[in-house]
Enzyme design. Structure first.
Site, PDB file in Angstrom:
ATOM      1  N   ASP A 105      26.480  40.059  51.506  1.00  0.00           N
ATOM      2  CA  ASP A 105      27.283  39.828  50.316  1.00  0.00           C
ATOM      3  C   ASP A 105      28.571  40.643  50.488  1.00  0.00           C
ATOM      4  O   ASP A 105      28.618  41.583  51.289  1.00  0.00           O
ATOM      5  CB  ASP A 105      26.524  40.229  49.051  1.00  0.00           C
ATOM      6  CG  ASP A 105      27.131  39.584  47.812  1.00  0.00           C
ATOM      7  OD1 ASP A 105      28.264  39.068  47.902  1.00  0.00           O
ATOM      8  OD2 ASP A 105      26.484  39.587  46.762  1.00  0.00           O
TER       9      ASP A 105
HETATM   10  C1  BGC Z   1      28.605  37.514  45.068  1.00  0.00           C
HETATM   11  C2  BGC Z   1      28.057  36.475  46.021  1.00  0.00           C
HETATM   12  C3  BGC Z   1      29.181  35.603  46.535  1.00  0.00           C
HETATM   13  C4  BGC Z   1      30.239  36.480  47.170  1.00  0.00           C
HETATM   14  C5  BGC Z   1      31.399  35.704  47.737  1.00  0.00           C
HETATM   15  C6  BGC Z   1      29.800  38.253  45.646  1.00  0.00           C
HETATM   16  O1  BGC Z   1      30.402  39.038  44.660  1.00  0.00           O
HETATM   17  O2  BGC Z   1      27.584  38.423  44.721  1.00  0.00           O
HETATM   18  O3  BGC Z   1      27.075  35.717  45.369  1.00  0.00           O
HETATM   19  O4  BGC Z   1      28.691  34.656  47.433  1.00  0.00           O
HETATM   20  O5  BGC Z   1      30.744  37.374  46.182  1.00  0.00           O
HETATM   21  O6  BGC Z   1      32.223  35.199  46.756  1.00  0.00           O
END
Ligand code: BGC
Length: 713
Positions: free
Chosen positions: A281
């Site tokens: 993440d």
């Molecule tokens: C989220 C993810 C997401 C990623 C990319 C993060 O803040 O937790 O679910 O895929 O950002 O946007």
């Protein structure tokens, strides 16, 4: 060809981002035959297995090239991506010299977050459908659009099991039951990957709240982990063949999620046989050696920990072996080979290729299947009222959640548009936003029926501080008060909830009908109108329990459980999550898990149970065609005093449409796993000795047929 990478410590990171990389133009990726000639590049031979091809390619890479593959490296598509209409969430630019294509990535679980896209109903609405085929259609639709925006990988589905309805990302997942989440995640992944797009199931391993999410310590016992939080990931990997699994934020039992050897190496790879790769993440990687040894393959959104400087240093200091780095590179390459990324042209970013009508139809059908009728004192389906008063701002919107699962819709059909279209010219429709209560009440009084729209606000980054409509969405004023006032003005009042999850409904006894339409996606109004008018039966059943009072919800009233003390959360409720909590504690929910009304009625009969399958006959006893969602729950014998069992656990469900008087026999297949609990001493699944209760019904609290299996004496 790519050249080196910037150092993480550089205060000039932003300047470096601007200098080093511009967005990759579409033309550059449209070349055919991206791998190249197998005579020159033996790893391009499609007759070989992904493993063989990886083994041939890996030694060709320089140390820098290997490291370059271990992180996203397009800053314009990453953290700054939101500023560019067409930017991907992340991009790994590949190694042109060796024919390694770029990997373009996009969010997310509710539709593509990259410019405009079809806004599907929120995943919680899909979950309410209790429909595996709808999940395949959902995943397929998201992937189809992601592909035509030039993406190879989509970040979704979100399969984190819901622990508290205060979670800001409630709308983004499949609710509170691991079996439901697992059985929807699998067809979602398959449906998406059939469109030629890799998926990223997220967020491994436990991710249940936004409060303190980046630093949260979570204490979870092994049984709870295995029985509640891991099954959707296990199924997505073993049965769905997910290409990638995104590791999340926070520390599980003292180990950061993106460097948790116990979860990523031992459980995911060794036990489940995962062959794909693990992206992080955004910003979840903590330290270079920890991540490299703990199972992280690709760092997103940038190589802050996985860059040439830090990885070479870690190797020189003998904290990381070259073999570990090669392992991560190999995981990425093997997955790209396995999913055909080398052997096809780049997907053009071409909106005109999206069949928007097909996507729209999918959005509407999924929403119709998820709209959940919670109360109906005869007001629905609508009997062609001549004067309808619509109250509340949401009647003119299609509310949705915010954060990485937010989608900017191509178009939106509001409830007002959809109802007006369905009602036709002979019906007078008024709208009041509710700001002026007296005016709204007068409009309601003058109408045959009043429909009040209420919504909450939820999304990534924040939890909800409570479950009332007011505190969930303070900007909309006193929605509970508005509902009560409208109900007083017109006895024929229906409430339509556009919420991302459970809210308190203190006015439930005062209104004639309650419809939970969730965050409905762009086809909101068309789907709602068809359900309100009875063109289709409301297909939804609750994937989350609605409590009567704030503190009835799981993990309430004990800060150590939620939101945590000193950024530490103790999952002391163990497996008593969702309806398991309400059942074990004898708390009566306002609307139970699995509940939702049809416009017709059903009877259940003839239960037959064996360890292989349970069968039951469902009959439509009403006078309309309707949708039934028979559910199978099993009550397990306690396996010793230290292994308390929830009174019931969902182990099967199906969805059938029946004409008046029609009967059908439905079968719920069972396996040893259906009867198993996680035995900590044996570190394995075990079937407990004793008597198993078999329960089939229309919800977790409407058990119509019961039986037993096992040693019931
Ligand atoms: C989220 C993810 C997401 C990623 C990319 C993060 O803040 O937790 O679910 O895929 O950002 O946007």
């Amino acid at each position: 060809m790519r050249t080196g990478r910037w150092l993480p410590a550089a205060g000039a990171l932003v300047a470096a981002m601007a200098l080093l990389a511009a967005p990759v133009p579409d033309g550059a990726r449209a070349a055919e035959g991206r791998c190249g000639d197998p005579a020159q590049r033996p790893w391009c031979n499609t007759g070989l297995t992904p493993e063989q091809r990886t083994a041939l390619l890996l030694p060709e890479l320089t140390a820098d090239e290997k490291i370059a593959l271990l992180a996203s490296d397009d800053p314009f598509g990453g953290p700054l991506g939101g500023f560019f209409e067409d930017a991907h969430a992340d991009t790994n630019r590949g190694i042109e010299r060796l024919g390694i294509p770029p990997v373009y990535m996009a969010d997310g679980p509710a539709g593509v977050r990259q410019g405009k896209a079809t806004a599907l109903p929120a995943p919680i609405a899909l979950a309410a459908g209790f429909d595996r085929d709808a999940a395949a259609l959902y995943g397929g639709t998201v992937a189809w659009e992601a592909r035509h925006r030039g993406n190879d990988l989509i970040f979704g589905p979100t399969v984190d099991v819901l622990r508290t309805p205060r979670n800001g990302r409630t709308f983004e997942g499949f609710g509170e039951d691991p079996y439901l989440s697992a059985t929807l995640g699998v067809p979602w992944v398959k449906g998406a990957q059939e469109q030629g797009v890799m998926t990223s199931v997220k967020h491994l391993a436990v991710y249940t709240q936004e409060t303190d999410r980046l630093a949260l310590g979570m204490k979870v016992d092994p049984r709870t982990l295995r029985e509640i939080y891991l099954p959707p990931f296990e199924a997505a990997v073993k049965d769905g063949g997910a290409a990638t699994v995104m590791c999340g934020f926070g520390q599980l039992n003292g180990r950061w999620a993106c460097q948790d050897d116990a979860v990523l190496n031992k459980i995911l790879r060794s036990e489940w046989g995962f062959k794909g790769f693990v992206p992080s993440d955004h910003t979840a990687a903590q330290d270079t050696a920890g991540a490299a040894n703990g199972g992280l393959d690709m760092e997103l959104p940038l190589g802050m920990k996985y860059n040439a400087f830090l990885l070479k240093l870690a190797v020189a200091q003998k904290k990381v072996t070259q073999a570990a780095i090669d392992g991560h590179v190999g995981n990425i390459l093997r997955t790209m080979f396995a999913f055909g990324v080398f052997d096809r042209p780049a997907y053009p970013n071409d909106l005109s290729r999206i069949d928007r009508t097909a996507s729209e139809t999918a959005a509407r059908r999924i929403e119709e299947g998820g709209i959940t009728l919670l109360k109906n004192d005869g007001a629905l389906p609508l009997a062609a009222p001549k004067r309808i008063a619509l109250i509340g701002r949401a009647a003119r919107e299609a509310p949705g959640g915010f954060g990485s699962a937010k989608v900017v819709p191509f178009t939106t059909v509001s409830a007002q548009d959809g109802i007006a279209r369905r009602a036709g010219a002979g019906t007078a429709i008024t709208h009041h936003d509710g700001g002026d209560r007296a005016a709204a009440a007068n409009a309601a009084r003058a109408a045959d029926i009043a429909i009040v729209f209420a919504t909450d606000s939820q999304g990534e980054f924040f939890d909800k501080s409570c479950l009332t409509l007011e505190c969930g969405e303070p900007l909309r004023g006193d929605q509970d008060g508005l509902i009560t006032e409208i109900a007083r003005a017109n006895p024929n009042t229906i409430v339509v909830l556009n919420t991302g999850g459970p809210v308190l409904t203190p006015w439930a006894d005062q209104v004639k009908g309650i419809v939970e339409a969730w965050y409905p996606g762009q086809e909101a109004g068309n789907a709602l109108a068809r359900v309100l008018y009875g063109d289709v039966d409301p297909g939804g059943r609750l994937p989350v329990t609605f409590p009567v009072a704030e503190n009835d919800a799981p993990a309430s009233g004990n800060p150590a459980q939620y939101p945590g003390v000193n950024k530490t959360v103790t999952f002391s409720e163990g497996v008593m999550v969702g309806y398991r909590h309400y059942d074990a504690k004898g708390i009566k929910p306002r609307f139970p898990f699995g509940y939702g009304l049809s416009y017709t009625t059903f009877a259940y009969s003839g239960l037959k149970a064996s360890t292989k399958a349970v069968q039951v006959t469902v009959t439509n006893t009403g006078d309309r065609t309707g949708v039934a969602v028979p559910q199978l729950y099993i009550g397990m014998p306690a396996a010793g005093v230290d292994v308390p069992q929830p009174p019931k656990q969902l182990k099967g469900y199906t969805k059938v449409t029946l004409a008046p008087g029609q009967s059908t026999t439905v079968t719920f297949p069972l396996s040893a796993r259906s009867f198993s609990y996680w035995n900590e001493e044996a570190k394995a699944w075990k079937v407990a000795d004793g008597c198993y209760k078999v329960m089939v019904g229309a919800s977790s609290r409407q058990i119509a047929q019961t039986g037993t299996l096992g040693a019931c004496g």
